[in-house]
Write an enzyme that holds these catalytic residues in place. Structure first.
Site, PDB file in Angstrom:
ATOM      1  N   ASP A 130       1.165 -10.235   9.209  1.00  0.00           N
ATOM      2  CA  ASP A 130       1.332  -9.715  10.571  1.00  0.00           C
ATOM      3  C   ASP A 130       0.937 -10.750  11.623  1.00  0.00           C
ATOM      4  O   ASP A 130       0.391 -10.397  12.669  1.00  0.00           O
ATOM      5  CB  ASP A 130       0.499  -8.440  10.733  1.00  0.00           C
ATOM      6  N   CYS A 194       4.458  12.924  18.782  1.00  0.00           N
ATOM      7  CA  CYS A 194       4.016  11.741  19.519  1.00  0.00           C
ATOM      8  C   CYS A 194       3.469  12.139  20.886  1.00  0.00           C
ATOM      9  O   CYS A 194       4.200  12.694  21.709  1.00  0.00           O
ATOM     10  CB  CYS A 194       5.175  10.768  19.682  1.00  0.00           C
ATOM     11  N   CYS A 249      -3.627   5.317  17.473  1.00  0.00           N
ATOM     12  CA  CYS A 249      -3.205   6.710  17.309  1.00  0.00           C
ATOM     13  C   CYS A 249      -2.511   6.861  15.958  1.00  0.00           C
ATOM     14  O   CYS A 249      -1.683   6.030  15.590  1.00  0.00           O
ATOM     15  CB  CYS A 249      -2.247   7.095  18.438  1.00  0.00           C
ATOM     16  N   CYS A 252       1.711  10.269  14.482  1.00  0.00           N
ATOM     17  CA  CYS A 252       3.015  10.270  13.807  1.00  0.00           C
ATOM     18  C   CYS A 252       2.857  10.187  12.295  1.00  0.00           C
ATOM     19  O   CYS A 252       3.726  10.636  11.540  1.00  0.00           O
ATOM     20  CB  CYS A 252       3.890   9.133  14.321  1.00  0.00           C
TER      21      CYS A 252
END
Length: 318
Positions: A130, A194, A249, A252
């Site tokens: 990443d 979401c 968060c 989802c």
């Protein structure tokens, strides 16, 4: 001795990978590149301008190797970071991926033996966690590791989406796996859940409405409101959208049916740090730089810096 392909799988699995796959290196599909560039052009990346850097390398990962080497294979490994420990219900909430140590450091170290094996066999090996400009979710799908869900994350069939991805680009000729062509079908739980309406029904994604982006990547003040009633997402105050969240968060992922029984990580560094179990909004707001550096040593949370974390805590619910 087993063939090189199997040796690579065995070493990566011993390092904690739950799924390993291989794809033939080459240029990324033109349709995928156009979709990505259109997404950037629409401003959906927000302030993440680095996502537009090195377009030539993003198009062809072979350029990650020395000029005298031609990449033949992209090896993709998926590492679970899911664990059963939970923060206290009233704690300041951190996304699960940030509960433990920084995955960039952990996975790079764990994949060194894989790269070493390739090098001992005369091949080049570039570890990407990443950080290198590579379309990792595209390659994860091409390598059969998983498919891109409507939440924009890679979903590993039978395991879910609580995964870090890491790649090794090499000139070793490894037999490729078949691409993963599974889809989410007509499930839309993540779209409805979401908090900021960042996910769109057509598969789009607007970072500027994503709480993970806003609490981690965004610099400056948070917007006062989030959402847009014009596209079916009720306008909310930032405090309503954040709730107790102060970093990232997981909503989802929490509602995704593929995460009904995610595999628990075997990597202790990804488990919940004791300091985060019951940390409060008030403790964050009064935190000194010295305390922040100690609590979040070798943590992904340092990405937001103390100022960003305190900004988020100030905007969240007490």
């Amino acid at each position: 001795m087993p063939p090189l392909r199997q040796q690579l799988i065995d070493i990566a699995t011993a390092a904690g990978a739950k799924r390993v796959g291989f794809a033939a290196a080459g240029e990324v599909d033109a349709t995928a590149i156009k979709s990505y560039n259109d997404w950037l052009s629409a401003g959906n990346a927000g302030e993440m301008h680095y996502l537009a850097n090195y377009p030539d390398i993003r198009r062809n990962p072979s350029l990650l190797l020395d000029s005298d080497r031609t990449a033949r294979t992209v090896m993709v490994c998926a590492f679970s970071y899911y664990h059963p420990e939970q923060q206290h219900p009233d704690a300041a909430r951190f996304a699960m991926y940030a509960h433990g140590s920084d995955y960039h450091e952990v996975l790079r170290q764990r994949l060194q033996p894989v790269a070493q094996l390739l090098e001992e066999n005369g091949y080049a090996a570039r570890i990407c966690v990443d950080s290198a400009p590579i379309h990792e979710r595209y390659w994860a799908q091409q390598a059969g590791v998983g498919f891109r869900g409507r939440n924009r994350l890679i979903i590993v069939p039978g395991m879910g989406s609580y995964f870090f991805l890491a790649e090794i680009v090499t000139d070793a000729p490894i037999e490729p796996d078949s691409p993963c062509n599974t889809t989410c079908g007509d499930c839309g739980r993540c779209l409805k859940a979401c908090p900021g309406g960042a996910l769109r029904a057509a598969g789009g994604f607007d970072s500027r409405r994503c709480l993970s982006y806003l609490t981690i990547e965004h610099r400056g003040e948070l917007p006062a409101t989030i959402g847009d009633s014009a596209d079916g997402n009720a306008l909310k105050t930032m405090r309503e959208a954040l709730g107790h969240r102060v970093y990232g968060c997981d909503e989802c992922q929490r509602v995704c049916p593929h995460n009904a029984a995610p595999p628990v990580t075997e990597i202790d560094e990804f488990r919940l740090r004791p300091a985060l179990r019951a940390i409060t909004r008030e403790e964050i707001l009064s935190m000194t730089q010295e305390q922040f550096s100690k609590i979040f040593s070798h943590s992904a949370v340092k990405r937001a810096k103390l100022a960003g974390l305190q900004r988020n805590a100030d905007a969240s619910k007490g």
